[in-house]
Design an enzyme around this catalytic site. Structure first.
Site, short mmCIF file in Angstrom:
data_model
loop_
_atom_site.label_atom_id
_atom_site.label_comp_id
_atom_site.label_asym_id
_atom_site.label_seq_id
_atom_site.Cartn_x
_atom_site.Cartn_y
_atom_site.Cartn_z
N GLY A 14 0.83 -1.20 0.00
CA GLY A 14 0.00 0.00 0.00
C GLY A 14 0.86 1.25 0.00
O GLY A 14 1.84 1.34 0.74
N ALA A 15 0.48 2.21 -0.84
CA ALA A 15 1.25 3.45 -0.97
C ALA A 15 0.34 4.66 -0.84
O ALA A 15 0.46 5.64 -1.57
CB ALA A 15 2.02 3.48 -2.28
N GLY A 16 -0.62 4.57 0.09
CA GLY A 16 -1.37 5.76 0.47
C GLY A 16 -0.58 6.47 1.57
O GLY A 16 0.63 6.25 1.73
N GLY A 17 -1.27 7.29 2.35
CA GLY A 17 -0.58 8.07 3.36
C GLY A 17 0.23 7.23 4.33
O GLY A 17 1.41 7.52 4.59
N ALA A 18 -0.36 6.16 4.88
CA ALA A 18 0.34 5.37 5.89
C ALA A 18 1.53 4.63 5.28
O ALA A 18 2.62 4.61 5.85
CB ALA A 18 -0.62 4.37 6.54
N GLY A 19 1.33 4.03 4.10
CA GLY A 19 2.41 3.29 3.44
C GLY A 19 3.57 4.20 3.08
O GLY A 19 4.74 3.86 3.28
N PHE A 119 -13.68 21.57 13.34
CA PHE A 119 -14.16 20.31 12.78
C PHE A 119 -15.02 19.60 13.81
O PHE A 119 -14.93 19.88 15.01
CB PHE A 119 -12.98 19.42 12.38
N GLN A 240 -18.07 4.10 9.94
CA GLN A 240 -18.53 5.49 9.97
C GLN A 240 -19.34 5.82 8.73
O GLN A 240 -18.88 5.61 7.61
CB GLN A 240 -17.31 6.42 10.02
N HIS A 242 -20.47 8.92 6.92
CA HIS A 242 -20.19 10.36 6.89
C HIS A 242 -21.50 11.08 6.64
O HIS A 242 -22.26 10.70 5.74
CB HIS A 242 -19.18 10.68 5.78
N LEU A 252 -17.94 12.47 -1.50
CA LEU A 252 -17.78 13.14 -0.20
C LEU A 252 -17.86 14.66 -0.30
O LEU A 252 -17.28 15.27 -1.19
CB LEU A 252 -16.42 12.75 0.38
N GLU A 255 -16.60 17.69 6.01
CA GLU A 255 -17.12 18.31 7.21
C GLU A 255 -16.57 19.74 7.37
O GLU A 255 -17.14 20.57 8.07
CB GLU A 255 -16.65 17.45 8.39
N ARG A 286 -19.53 12.74 14.06
CA ARG A 286 -20.18 12.27 12.83
C ARG A 286 -21.31 11.28 13.07
O ARG A 286 -22.34 11.33 12.39
CB ARG A 286 -19.13 11.63 11.90
N HIS A 353 -18.22 5.60 4.93
CA HIS A 353 -17.03 6.41 4.71
C HIS A 353 -15.75 5.80 5.26
O HIS A 353 -14.71 5.89 4.63
CB HIS A 353 -17.27 7.78 5.37
N ARG A 398 -14.90 7.60 14.71
CA ARG A 398 -13.72 8.43 14.47
C ARG A 398 -14.11 9.90 14.35
O ARG A 398 -15.14 10.23 13.75
CB ARG A 398 -13.02 7.99 13.19
N LEU A 404 -6.31 11.31 8.83
CA LEU A 404 -5.03 11.73 8.24
C LEU A 404 -3.95 11.76 9.33
O LEU A 404 -2.79 11.46 9.07
CB LEU A 404 -5.16 13.10 7.57
#
Lengths: 597, 236
Positions: A14-19, A119, A240, A242, A252, A255, A286, A353, A398, A404
């Protein structure tokens, strides 16, 4: 069949934010790292996050991590582990400032600092008033973040395997994780990625529902792989919804729109959130807002010819502010709702979501399972971070902008743990079993030879409709019981999916069939865990567990203040305690209380 | 919109079985809720699962589903299917090698993007807190940082078609200017050196196809013009 083997110090799936955040840690420490991703990194779904990332920088209003921690524990309806929540909230400023140093184009305050907006569920002084905690780049925070992280990885020379789909987790007889099998989508060839450490950062599985804000790729691949390899899944009943997906399209609407002053209205034009959350109103958390919206719709106060949505109104905001702070939302509204929000309100409806549950981890990013009486025994060689993991910081619900933050904090933490374990010599390249690739090859062989099978599209649709109907915003005992039967039937059908495309080259029909196997694991885990939890908590609200004096919000802390663990073998359920003790002595445990906003 | 049938002409090529590419005539019945071209493609794939294309977010931020639609590059997920003349002609992005059907090999495109060092360069020790930037300086990045790397622009540019190995192309140059324009970046001079070449920057002949097709409404030509200005200014 001869399967190519590749050997690395670490493999990240995985190469999203965490990866990407984990990869930076490993690349900069000099570990030989392979990052597998089924889409080019900047196409990962982190890109679609809009409103911001939480950090108590206090750039505009006073703030501190104690308040953030309180809000997160309360938002989680006390199901979040307080050590992990303390860790995340204390780390927030550090990881957000790092991101700024990487080049992230945050919006700015007049004195040049990172711009922050209010938020949902984020407050000052333990719930008293909204706080400006969400660090934002207009309404494109995820896009700006994902690109900044990718760019930093380009600088760090991270080695990517782009458009490679991980298929199965490899474990030995001791249960240690030795890597994964993966298919190169362009050639259809399967390889073994043999590594000392394996980090899963594969995101969520929002596509188990019919109506979802999630991308097509969000099929819970890591979660499914872990489950099939015998790892339990934690708290999967908590999803969740949303509050503001575009009615009909599911896309989406952040918020942050309400953070900038947007108001939800029913068919009478009433700001109905004043009745449900007198203090934070439209910025309640939410789960609360989504339930209020569904209640309005169910009681006949919805909007439109079918009275099936409510309206999100920003027509009172100045067009300049909308163009500056919410330009992406304006584009989305014009594209998908056919209205310009400067002139007319946006039709919105609660939409699936985010997956609060996932692969159980501790706050160091180690995957933990019950073993020899220890409910949190680390699995050697296995780590996870981001939406696929359950640390657990989100518990039963959450807060916006904490996702994020989660992927930055725990992506980094998992990376640091791997580097530490590597340097201390705790990680070894263990011999691969002869059978390492057999499961994956068998799955492919079955798809090759399946005759008179089920259509992937039809099975997926049946799963999505079942989840939508039986495990939605409000849950009912009879629907859940029936839902378990239905989803097990769908899972049976998924065993005989058939594809017509037999090409080895970029066979997307095959990819979708493999993804469905992962979705099905998640759907079963969700329905079975939800049916079993006989209380209301956070996003899991049952009509037979109402808000009473003895059980505030319908919560049954006596019997149900515990994490669910679902095993795919026999659909077995176990439970483990929630960690109510913070990480340090700097903060008192946040005591159980009724949740009001 | 109600149910209706839509006609397509789609570029098909599977190297596993086809000697050469061909255009397939195919039609599909759309549901009332199918509004975008991507909805129609997903519907088509139910009928024929061999049709191959990339897609992910379906809301115009991931950049996966760029293709040539009735002769013009665009994102399938942001194109209203009912706005298109039929039969709707779909081809892979021009100028890049086709792997299969609507899927192109984007190696060259990303190679050019990587060649401009697409990351912030600032070798000063990082401060404790964020580097400061005025709202006005931050605004200089608007219209630059929003790029989704879909490649609609570069693959509509004749200069990129002729010299994909030598001309950086509009997407890469937009990214180059994104860092030049960032007050936090200290490598402007090195970035300009990197583009000082008859091809890398100066093959842009302001044809402006890039501006015409950008699904995010960005203007690479203006960014390229600004880089050229900086080149001229530092030469005198």
């Amino acid at each position: 069949m001869n399967v190519a083997k590749r050997t690395f110090d670490a493999v990240i799936v995985g190469a999203g934010g965490a990866g990407l955040r984990a990869a930076l840690q490993l690349s900069e420490a000099g570990l030989r790292t392979a990052v597998l991703t089924k889409v080019f990194p900047t196409r990962s779904h982190t890109v679609a996050a809009q409103g911001g990332v939480a950090a108590s920088l206090g750039n505009t209003t006073e703030d501190n991590w104690h308040w953030h921690m309180y809000d997160t524990v309360k938002g989680s309806d006390w199901l979040g582990d307080q050590d992990a929540i303390e860790f995340m909230c204390r780390k927030a400023n550090e990881v957000v400032v790092e991101l700024e140093h990487y080049g992230m184009p945050f919006d700015r305050t007049d004195n040049g600092k990172i711009y922050q907006r209010p938020f949902g569920g984020h407050s000052m002084n333990y719930g008293q008033a909204p706080v400006m905690r969400s660090c934002a780049a207009a309404d494109r925070t995820g896009h700006a973040m994902l690109h900044a992280l990718y760019q930093r990885n380009v600088r760090a020379n991270t080695q990517f395997f782009v458009e490679w789909m991980a298929m199965d987790l490899i474990r030995n007889d001791d249960g240690d994780v030795l890597g994964v099998t993966a298919m190169e989508m362009e050639t259809g060839e399967v390889s073994i990625f043999h590594a000392k450490a394996t980090i899963f950062a594969t995101g969520g599985a929002g596509r188990i529902y019919y109506s979802s804000t999630n991308a097509f790729i969000n099929t819970g691949d890591g979660v499914g792989m872990a489950a099939r390899a015998g790892i339990p899944l934690e708290d999967m009943e908590f999803w969740q919804f949303h509050p503001t997906g575009v009615a009909g399209a599911g896309v989406l609407i952040t918020e942050g729109v309400r953070g900038e002053g947007g108001i939800l209205r029913n068919d009478a034009g009433e700001r109905f959130m004043e009745r449900y959350a007198p203090n934070l109103k439209d910025l309640a958390s939410r789960d609360v807002v989504s339930r209020s919206m569904v209640t309005e719709i169910n009681e006949g106060r919805g909007c439109g010819p079918d009275k099936d949505h409510v309206l999100l109104d920003i027509t009172h905001l100045s067009p300049e502010n909308i163009m500056k702070r919410l330009p992406g939302i304006r584009e989305i509204s014009i594209q998908f709702a056919g209205i310009d929000p400067i002139k007319a309100p946006i039709p919105v409806v609660p939409t699936c979501h985010y997956q609060m549950g996932g692969i159980p981890t501790n706050y160091r990013g180690q995957v933990v399972v019950p073993k020899d009486g220890n409910p949190n025994s680390p699995v050697v060689g296995f780590y996870a971070a981001g939406e696929c993991a359950c640390a657990s910081v989100h518990g039963a619900n959450r807060l916006g902008t904490n996702s994020l933050l989660d992927l930055l904090v725990f992506g980094k933490s998992a990376g640091e743990t791997v580097v530490d374990d590597f340097k201390s010599g705790n990680l070894m390249l263990k011999p691969l079993p002869e059978t390492a690739a057999d499961v994956s090859l068998a799955r492919i062989a079955r798809l090759e030879s399946q005759k008179n099978g089920e259509s992937v599209h039809e099975v997926r649709l049946a799963m999505q409709r079942t989840m939508q109907k039986h495990a939605g915003v409000f849950r009912f005992d009879n629907l859940l019981k029936e839902g378990v039967q239905r989803i097990l039937e769908v899972a049976e059908r998924a065993k005989s999916t058939e594809i017509k495309d037999k090409s080895q080259v970029w066979n997307t029909a095959r990819t979708e069939a493999l993804e469905l196997d992962n979705l099905i694991e998640v759907a079963k885990a969700t329905m079975i865990s939800a049916e079993a939890r006989k209380e209301s908590r956070g996003a899991h609200v049952r009509d037979d567990a109402p808000d009473t004096a003895e059980r505030p919000n319908g919560r049954d802390d006596q019997n149900w203040l515990k994490h669910t663990l679902w095993y795919t073998a026999g659909n077995r359920l176990e439970y483990k305690p929630v960690n109510l003790k913070p990480m340090s002595a700097d903060v008192e445990p946040i005591a159980l209380a009724k949740r009001t906003y | 919109m109600s149910k209706r049938t839509v006609q397509f002409k789609i570029y098909r090529y599977d190297p596993d079985k086809d000697q050469q590419p061909y255009m397939q005539d195919i039609s599909v019945e759309l549901e009332a809720s199918d509004k975008k071209l991507l909805d129609a493609l997903v519907r088509l794939k139910v009928v024929d699962d061999t049709l191959s294309f990339r897609r992910s977010c379906r809301e115009g931020v991931c950049g996966s589903d760029a293709m040539n639609i009735n002769g013009k590059n665009g994102l399938a997920c942001l194109t209203d299917v009912d706005s298109l003349a039929q039969p709707i002609a779909l081809r892979p992005l021009p100028g890049l090698p086709v792997i299969r059907d609507l899927i192109v090999d984007m190696t060259q495109f990303f190679k050019q993007y990587h060649s401009i060092k697409p990351y912030l360069i600032n070798d000063e020790p990082a401060p404790e807190r964020e580097r400061l930037q005025t709202p006005e300086d931050r605004e200089e990045l608007n219209g630059l940082y929003e790029c989704i790397l879909c490649a609609c622009c570069s693959t509509s540019c004749p200069s990129f078609w002729w010299n994909p190995d030598k001309f950086v192309g509009p997407a890469g140059l937009l990214a180059a200017y994104r860092f030049i324009a960032d007050t936090r970046d200290q490598a402007t001079s090195a970035r300009l050196d990197n583009l000082e070449d008859p091809y890398r920057l100066f093959r842009c002949h302001t044809i402006m196809n890039c501006v015409d097709v950008c699904p995010k409404g960005l203007n690479p030509t203006r960014a390229i013009g600004k880089i050229k200005d900086l080149m001229v200014r530092r030469a005198i």
